[in-house]
Design a protein around this motif. Sequence first.
Motif, PDB file in Angstrom:
ATOM      1  N   ALA A 133       0.753  -1.244   0.117  1.00 39.30           N
ATOM      2  CA  ALA A 133      -0.273  -0.002   0.145  1.00 39.30           C
ATOM      3  C   ALA A 133       0.818   1.370   0.077  1.00 39.30           C
ATOM      4  N   ALA A 134       2.111   1.316   0.750  1.00 46.18           N
ATOM      5  CA  ALA A 134       2.833   2.547   0.720  1.00 46.18           C
ATOM      6  C   ALA A 134       3.381   2.630  -0.428  1.00 46.18           C
ATOM      7  N   ALA A 135       3.967   1.507  -1.248  1.00 42.98           N
ATOM      8  CA  ALA A 135       4.590   1.879  -2.548  1.00 42.98           C
ATOM      9  C   ALA A 135       3.734   2.441  -3.456  1.00 42.98           C
ATOM     10  N   LYS A 136       2.670   1.724  -3.526  1.00 49.99           N
ATOM     11  CA  LYS A 136       1.337   2.278  -4.322  1.00 49.99           C
ATOM     12  C   LYS A 136       1.053   3.668  -4.013  1.00 49.99           C
ATOM     13  N   CYS A 137       0.865   4.184  -2.859  1.00 47.06           N
ATOM     14  CA  CYS A 137       0.854   5.612  -2.554  1.00 47.06           C
ATOM     15  C   CYS A 137       1.937   6.353  -2.987  1.00 47.06           C
TER      16      CYS A 137
ATOM     17  N   LYS B 273       8.142  10.789  -2.380  1.00 44.11           N
ATOM     18  CA  LYS B 273       8.333  10.181  -1.140  1.00 44.11           C
ATOM     19  C   LYS B 273       7.300  10.996  -0.288  1.00 44.11           C
ATOM     20  N   PRO B 274       6.259  10.355   0.448  1.00 44.22           N
ATOM     21  CA  PRO B 274       5.527  11.263   1.359  1.00 44.22           C
ATOM     22  C   PRO B 274       6.423  11.870   2.355  1.00 44.22           C
ATOM     23  N   GLU B 275       5.657  13.109   2.761  1.00 40.87           N
ATOM     24  CA  GLU B 275       6.216  13.584   3.879  1.00 40.87           C
ATOM     25  C   GLU B 275       5.561  13.452   5.340  1.00 40.87           C
TER      26      GLU B 275
ATOM     27  N   ASN C 278      12.549  11.263  10.287  1.00 42.66           N
ATOM     28  CA  ASN C 278      12.168  12.564   9.718  1.00 42.66           C
ATOM     29  C   ASN C 278      10.802  12.721   9.102  1.00 42.66           C
ATOM     30  N   THR C 279       9.825  11.690   9.096  1.00 41.48           N
ATOM     31  CA  THR C 279       8.925  11.461   8.318  1.00 41.48           C
ATOM     32  C   THR C 279       7.853  10.884   9.765  1.00 41.48           C
ATOM     33  N   PRO C 280       6.656  11.809   9.856  1.00 42.87           N
ATOM     34  CA  PRO C 280       5.562  11.463  10.793  1.00 42.87           C
ATOM     35  C   PRO C 280       4.834  10.312  10.181  1.00 42.87           C
ATOM     36  N   VAL C 281       4.592   9.068  10.747  1.00 37.48           N
ATOM     37  CA  VAL C 281       3.785   8.007  10.360  1.00 37.48           C
ATOM     38  C   VAL C 281       2.913   7.871  11.629  1.00 37.48           C
ATOM     39  N   GLU C 282       1.504   8.086  11.280  1.00 36.96           N
ATOM     40  CA  GLU C 282       0.606   7.920  12.592  1.00 36.96           C
ATOM     41  C   GLU C 282      -0.064   6.783  12.195  1.00 36.96           C
TER      42      GLU C 282
ATOM     43  N   GLN D 158      -3.127   7.259   3.943  1.00 32.61           N
ATOM     44  CA  GLN D 158      -3.161   8.757   3.334  1.00 32.61           C
ATOM     45  C   GLN D 158      -1.931   9.323   3.417  1.00 32.61           C
ATOM     46  N   VAL D 159      -1.481   9.874   2.537  1.00 33.68           N
ATOM     47  CA  VAL D 159      -0.257  10.247   2.570  1.00 33.68           C
ATOM     48  C   VAL D 159       0.054  12.172   1.827  1.00 33.68           C
ATOM     49  N   TRP D 160       1.028  12.818   2.310  1.00 35.07           N
ATOM     50  CA  TRP D 160       1.160  14.198   1.613  1.00 35.07           C
ATOM     51  C   TRP D 160       2.366  14.178   1.364  1.00 35.07           C
ATOM     52  N   GLY D 161       2.577  15.132   0.375  1.00 35.62           N
ATOM     53  CA  GLY D 161       3.813  15.586  -0.063  1.00 35.62           C
ATOM     54  C   GLY D 161       3.768  16.472  -1.384  1.00 35.62           C
TER      55      GLY D 161
END
Length: 425
Positions: free
Chosen positions: A34-38, A45-47, A112-116, A131-134
């Motif tokens: 899922a992370a690679a797809k996002c 790379k998501p922030e 360095n990246t928030p993962v909630e 859900q990812v943001w960048g």
Amino acid sequence: MKKNSILYQTYTKILLAELRPAMGCTEPISIAYAAAKCRDLLGCKPERCILEVSSSIIKNAKSVTVPNTSGLKGIAAAVAAGIVGGNAEAELQVIAEMGQAQIEQIEPYLSNTPVEIRRAQNGIVFYIDMQVWGQGHTARLIIADHHTNIVHVEKDGDILFDKAEDATQKGVDADKTSLTIAGIWDYVQSVDLSDISPALTRQIEYNSALSKEGLTHSWGAEIGRILQKESNGNVRMLAQAAAAAGSDARMNGCELPAVILSGSGNQGITATMPVLVYAQHLASTQEQLFRALVLADLVTIHQKEGIGSVSAFCGAVCAGIGAGCGIAYLQGADYKAICHTIVNALAILSGMICDGAKSSCAAKISSAVDAGIMGYTMYVHGKQFYDGEGIVKKGVENSINNVCTIARDGMRETNDCILDVMLKT
């Protein structure tokens, strides 16, 4: 069963679809997928990442080592591995080809990246919502019901794909409702092995390599090595050792792939290795081994289909019983013996809980294989459990259905309770 029949084609399709390679425990690997797809969807790379997952996903990903992460465990490690070096097209082999430079980026990325991580409350047993943001953009992807079953994709608020209404349905499992023990037995006798031999050969090759790794080197609690040392050549203990050793290696970060069953590498290993050990002990032919594996695989899948992909019920029980049936076949068992093997073994070990993927899975696998073998041993000695004794009902399908009902419905609250206990500090 005739080769041109719909049922024959369905059983073959089920078997080939199930016997897939996967590197690492499949729940964290599904998260990495899922992370690679996002990441690909976002274009960078998501922030920031928010992951909402069901209790079963948390339970099965919390304590297991993620391969190619330098020994990191858990959900955040799986997210980071998928983002930093995952190949989204490789599905359950998503992080199999990561290079050392990518592996070394994982810990800095996590720092360095928030993962909630949030616990989903929607009642879907298998659920991953990322859900990812960048770079000023957003992306969201949902996997439900199965490890690679994407049901929703969106970018910057625009829905690109949605089949979320299927998330609580059986989806790709629908054709498995045709499985019965009688049908499986018929298929085992009649299947043209050329239709499935490449998949069975890969199953033996991959799972044997994992087992050998666990027996040769120190992984986890070394359950397989302990059993091997204590066996004094006893084939029953060696069968347990071979299965447990594969789990020892796999649960503790080994980077060799397994061929899975019902979405689980541990179940794939458990259904494979005891049958292989007995085939070698009995000097069985390749045809006998292959047909025994078909029986072990399909009996495992049939039991697990009624339970669901993840549950509070330990899936190793299903695979241990499948292995017991395969071993019985190698020793000349007929259909009646197979039915009694299943019912007896279900009565012995159907209460074993799943408290997530981790080192102790190897010990549970050992117990499951032993129960599967005991189920047949009882029958050979003219003993059985009877209708009305606990969950046992007259007819093998009725006993299987009882266990499925308990595992699927009765243990829903148990699943949440197990996770609450695991998360309690």
